[in-house]
Design an enzyme around this catalytic site. Structure first.
Site, mmCIF file in Angstrom:
data_model
loop_
_atom_site.group_PDB
_atom_site.id
_atom_site.type_symbol
_atom_site.label_atom_id
_atom_site.label_comp_id
_atom_site.label_asym_id
_atom_site.label_seq_id
_atom_site.Cartn_x
_atom_site.Cartn_y
_atom_site.Cartn_z
ATOM 1 N N GLU A 165 0.833 -1.211 0.000
ATOM 2 C CA GLU A 165 0.000 0.000 0.000
ATOM 3 C C GLU A 165 0.867 1.261 0.000
ATOM 4 O O GLU A 165 0.558 2.248 -0.674
ATOM 5 C CB GLU A 165 -0.919 0.009 1.223
ATOM 6 C CG GLU A 165 -1.931 -1.131 1.249
ATOM 7 C CD GLU A 165 -2.872 -1.097 0.051
ATOM 8 O OE1 GLU A 165 -3.167 0.011 -0.444
ATOM 9 O OE2 GLU A 165 -3.287 -2.179 -0.395
ATOM 10 N N GLU A 196 -0.799 -2.108 -9.566
ATOM 11 C CA GLU A 196 -0.716 -3.204 -8.592
ATOM 12 C C GLU A 196 0.594 -3.971 -8.756
ATOM 13 O O GLU A 196 1.254 -4.321 -7.767
ATOM 14 C CB GLU A 196 -1.910 -4.147 -8.751
ATOM 15 C CG GLU A 196 -3.236 -3.564 -8.322
ATOM 16 C CD GLU A 196 -3.228 -3.108 -6.880
ATOM 17 O OE1 GLU A 196 -2.761 -3.868 -6.014
ATOM 18 O OE2 GLU A 196 -3.670 -1.971 -6.619
ATOM 19 N N ASP A 228 3.540 -4.194 -5.918
ATOM 20 C CA ASP A 228 4.111 -5.480 -5.491
ATOM 21 C C ASP A 228 5.633 -5.462 -5.650
ATOM 22 O O ASP A 228 6.375 -5.889 -4.750
ATOM 23 C CB ASP A 228 3.526 -6.628 -6.328
ATOM 24 C CG ASP A 228 2.121 -7.026 -5.896
ATOM 25 O OD1 ASP A 228 1.692 -6.622 -4.797
ATOM 26 O OD2 ASP A 228 1.446 -7.745 -6.659
#
Length: 424
Positions: free
Chosen positions: A285, A362, A366
């Site tokens: 996040e 995303e 990661d």
């Protein structure tokens, strides 16, 4: 010859329904597969896979029914002139209440009250079935019927309190905006979005959930240390009682500038016994923040909003457009509704494009967590979240590309392994 706007809109709605149903059928075929993807064999237990499969199939069948009923109602409302009929009825009610039917703001609020009531009635059976049948059957629902009703009442009251001044302001701006209408509308919605992002976590969210500071301990120290190492201005670290309504888990951040906050669902803490796995999720996040994904997304939304308002100003005075939908007047709200229907093709393309960007973000978040050294913890954390949330293990590639804002687990694990090898 007048252009048949309404018939064209309804036709496109039906075409899109057929296309998306085709994708849903492809996804249903994938969900029915009796075996795990090769990447997840030995990673996900067979028991969890069977539970996930059953849950996904239940949701898929429910989705087919819901979408079919929705397209029937939406098409009928437009095709049979129910929208202009209801507009006239909502205006006819005002004199009986001693109110001026010529006042567009009052007429619009009367119309919206009816629409909200209709939406509550038509959506209620689906909400009840989804919550108390599907979610309960698979062990997710923690709500009582009283809590469900109470939340619905709170949501309605918030709409009644916040809706009228916002609607009145929009109508006033459109009526007085002149050639700079698009700029004024965008500026108003921009300020409104900032205000709502400020007051929602402080005043509105606590009406539905309880937020408590994360207790002192190793987990808090690790998250604060990570935030400090990235110069993330963490001011508060909360745990939200998501378990009172559902056993689904999550974590998120919010706040402006130097006043950032992180919220962990209590279910996330319960499901991830290894604290380092929770920290790995937070690292992901924080990757969104460090890589400016939130800023880019916000800017993109503002640009799209401005373009939409610009488009609205071009068609708001088109009498042919209003007449095609059965209106002999040109109310501000109706103009906005009609405009939203006419740009549905573009909205689908934009939504698809935003999903592609979100998926790329995303993967980048990661990779960011992996570079910080969290690969060995992020991998099992994502697997555990997939297991505990009973998310679909098998996904159709076309369906996931079109619908998913987050890549499937198989793709994320493959990317994490590749990034981890680069780091080594």
């Amino acid at each position: 010859m007048a252009i048949p706007y309404m018939e064209t809109v309804v036709g496109f709605m039906i075409v899109m329904y057929i296309f998306e149903t085709y994708l849903d059928l492809r996804q249903l075929t994938a969900l029915k597969l009796p075996t795990l993807p090769k990447t997840l064999v030995g990673v996900i237990s067979q028991e969890k896979f069977e539970k996930s499969r059953a849950y996904s199939l239940d949701k898929s069948y429910f989705h087919f029914v819901h979408e079919f009923v929705t397209i029937l109602m939406d098409s009928a409302i437009l095709f049979f002139g129910i929208l202009p009929w209801f507009w006239k009825i909502s205006g006819a009610v005002l004199p009986r209440l001693g109110l001026d039917p010529e006042n567009e703001i009052l007429h619009t609020l009367s119309f919206l009250a009816g629409v909200m009531t209709w939406s509550q009635i038509t959506d209620l059976p689906f909400s009840l079935y989804s919550t108390f049948v599907i979610e309960s059957r698979h062990g997710f629902n923690k709500q009582t019927i009283w809590m469900f009703i109470r939340d619905m009442i709170k949501g309605t009251l918030l709409s009644v309190i916040l809706g009228p001044p916002i609607v009145a302001a929009i109508i006033f701006i459109v009526q007085k905006g002149g050639p700079y209408l698009a700029i004024y509308l965008w500026a108003f919605m921009f300020i409104l979005s900032l205000v709502m992002m400020t007051i929602y976590p402080v005043l509105i969210a606590p009406l539905f959930n309880k937020f408590t500071p994360l207790p002192d301990g190793d987990l808090r120290e690790k998250i604060e240390k990570l935030a400090s190492s990235l110069m993330f201005p963490l001011k508060k670290l909360f745990v939200v009682d998501g378990s009172t309504r559902s056993s689904h888990s999550n974590a998120y951040m919010y706040g402006f500038f130097k006043n950032k906050r992180i919220v962990l669902y209590d279910t996330l803490i319960q499901q991830c016994k290894n604290e380092d796995e929770i920290v790995a999720v937070i690292a992901h996040e924080l990757g969104h923040w460090k890589l400016n994904h939130t800023t880019y997304s916000f800017i993109a939304v503002q640009i799209l909003a401005f373009l939409q308002f610009g488009g609205y100003t071009l068609v708001r005075n088109s009498t042919d457009l209003f007449r095609s939908f059965g209106f002999d007047t040109q109310p501000v709200l109706i103009g906005l509704i009609i405009f939203q229907h006419t740009v549905i093709p573009l909205q689908h393309l934009v939504s698809f494009g935003l999903n592609l960007v979100s998926r790329a973000f995303e993967f980048q978040a990661d990779a960011f967590a992996v570079k910080l050294g969290y690969a060995k913890d992020l991998r099992p954390a994502l697997v555990k979240l997939q297991e505990e949330n009973l998310s679909a293990m098998n996904t159709d590639p076309l369906y996931s590309t079109y619908h998913y804002s987050h890549p499937p687990l198989v793709e994320r694990l493959r990317a994490i392994d590749g990034e981890d090898k680069k780091t080594d």
